[in-house]
Design an enzyme around this catalytic site. Structure first.
Site, PDB file in Angstrom:
ATOM      1  N   ASP A 221       0.696  -1.111  -0.014  1.00 21.98           N
ATOM      2  CA  ASP A 221      -0.048   0.039   0.047  1.00 21.98           C
ATOM      3  C   ASP A 221       0.793   1.321   0.100  1.00 21.98           C
ATOM      4  OD1 ASP A 221       0.931  -0.601   2.458  1.00 21.98           O
ATOM      5  OD2 ASP A 221      -1.160  -0.198   3.567  1.00 21.98           O
ATOM      6  N   ASP A 245       0.874  -7.278 -11.113  1.00 20.17           N
ATOM      7  CA  ASP A 245      -0.135  -6.948 -12.036  1.00 20.17           C
ATOM      8  C   ASP A 245      -0.632  -5.520 -11.750  1.00 20.17           C
ATOM      9  OD1 ASP A 245      -1.859  -7.132 -14.228  1.00 20.17           O
ATOM     10  OD2 ASP A 245      -3.635  -7.625 -12.602  1.00 20.17           O
TER      11      ASP A 245
END
Ligand code: IPM
Ligand code: MG
Length: 367
Positions: A221, A245
């Site tokens: 994050d 991804d």
């Protein structure tokens, strides 16, 4: 130098960008006197239409029998209603698994000539040059069990990693870093996930074999944020499948467009080369797709499958020069408001430039 390349154009903009990448490879072959052969095969939605399956046996057999595989993109809204193995994307995932490339390398560089194409400030993206090493065959994409249950009211996937899967991709990341700026940033969610705790522990162990390379850890994050604020701090970014991804699409912001990014999946029986972007059905067939991701993917093919590093460098130099000369597709017009060119015009400019650079290089070697 003989190379047999399986070409899988796929869906949407796949065929048009792949055509430009093949033209560049053909140019290298012609100018340098190599023997590159290309054979096309269907995959994804195109294969469902033709053969009733997203990865026909003949396509897979041809890929396994070639020196390298060059893929365009898969995915089509026509097949949005399909589920499980009948989705176009399932063909790509089955191909990745069958070819065995577990390390997906995604270089991200902000080119000097197009710094204004990123929505980020030029001072932020200047000097950004990183390599995302994405684990490609594990995690949520392939973890078992997975299912839809309760008549469609519940569904689950499994995030699972075995030590050997982490070790092998970590080795690739450290090897790449030792040829670059010698920094690996391993990205995980070890404050929450057991798989990430295993990931962090395993990567730290492998790091001991590479005393010249520094290892940092980051939570996904906060890394996602820092990638946008200070991208030039990073060199090699090592992460698991789904994080890779997501972060690689985010990283495309640094270059100005997702259409710029290339990738190579290595470590398996046959390496697979594909641009990072998808099939972009909304712009397919209109001559506006950015071929630079596919063209730089072709450069990675020469580097990793044929050890033709000078030729690969010349392709990248030609991409840079083409951008500097203002040849861009509509996604890269930037704050300087360049006049957009077509997919074909951009590809032709790269072909012309690479012809020139290779001929000069050969003349130089001849004296
Ligand atoms: C990518 C793509 C693929 C992925 C899709 C098309 C299955 O998004 O290569 O990044 O999720 O790996
Ligand atoms: Mg993606």
């Amino acid at each position: 130098m003989k190379l047999r390349i399986s070409v899988l154009p796929g869906d949407g903009i796949g065929p048009e960008v792949t055509r430009q990448a093949v033209a560049v490879l053909q140019t290298v072959s012609d100018v340098c006197g190599y023997d590159f052969r290309f054979l096309s095969h269907p995959i994804g939605g195109a294969a469902i239409e033709q053969d009733g399956t997203p990865l026909p046996e003949a396509t897979l057999a041809a890929c396994l029998d070639s020196d390298a595989v060059l893929l365009g993109a898969v995915g089509s809204p026509k097949f949005d209603h399909c589920v499980g193995d009948m989705r176009p994307e399932a063909g790509l995932l089955a191909l990745r698994r069958a070819l065995g490339g577990y390390a997906n390398l995604r270089p991200v560089r902000a080119y000097k000539a197009t710094l204004d194409c990123s929505p980020l400030h030029e001072d932020v993206v200047r000097d950004a040059d990183l390599l995302i090493v994405r684990e490609l065959l594990g995690g949520l994409y392939f973890g078992q069990p997975r299912a839809v249950e309760a008549g469609g009211l519940s569904a689950f996937n499994t995030m699972r990693y075995d030590v050997y899967e982490i070790e092998r991709v970590a080795h690739i990341a450290f090897e790449e870093a030792s040829r670059r700026r010698r920094l690996v940033t391993s990205v995980d969610k070890a404050n929450v996930l057991e798989t990430s705790q295993l990931w962090r522990r395993t990567v730290s162990q492998i790091a001991r074999q590479y005393p010249d390379v520094r290892l940092d850890h980051a939570y996904v994050d906060s890394f996602a944020m820092q990638l946008m604020t200070t991208p030039s701090r990073y060199d090699v970014v090592l992460t698991e499948n789904l994080f890779g991804d997501i972060l690689s699409d985010e990283a495309a912001v640094i270059c100005g467009s997702l259409g710029m990014l290339a990738s190579a999946s290595i470590g398996g029986r046959v390496a697979l080369y594909e641009p990072v972007h998808g099939s972009a059905p909304d712009i397919a067939g209109r001559g506006v797709a950015n071929p630079m991701g596919a063209i730089q993917t072709a450069a990675m093919l020469l580097r990793y499958s044929a050890n033709l590093c000078e030729e690969a460098d010349q392709i990248i130099a030609s991409v840079e020069r083409t951008l500097a000369n203002g040849f861009v597709t509509p996604d890269m017009t930037g704050r300087r408001k360049r006049v957009p060119s077509t997919t074909e015009a951009v590809g032709e400019s790269v072909v012309e430039t690479v012809t020139d650079l290779l001929q000069r290089q050969m003349a130089f070697h001849a004296v």
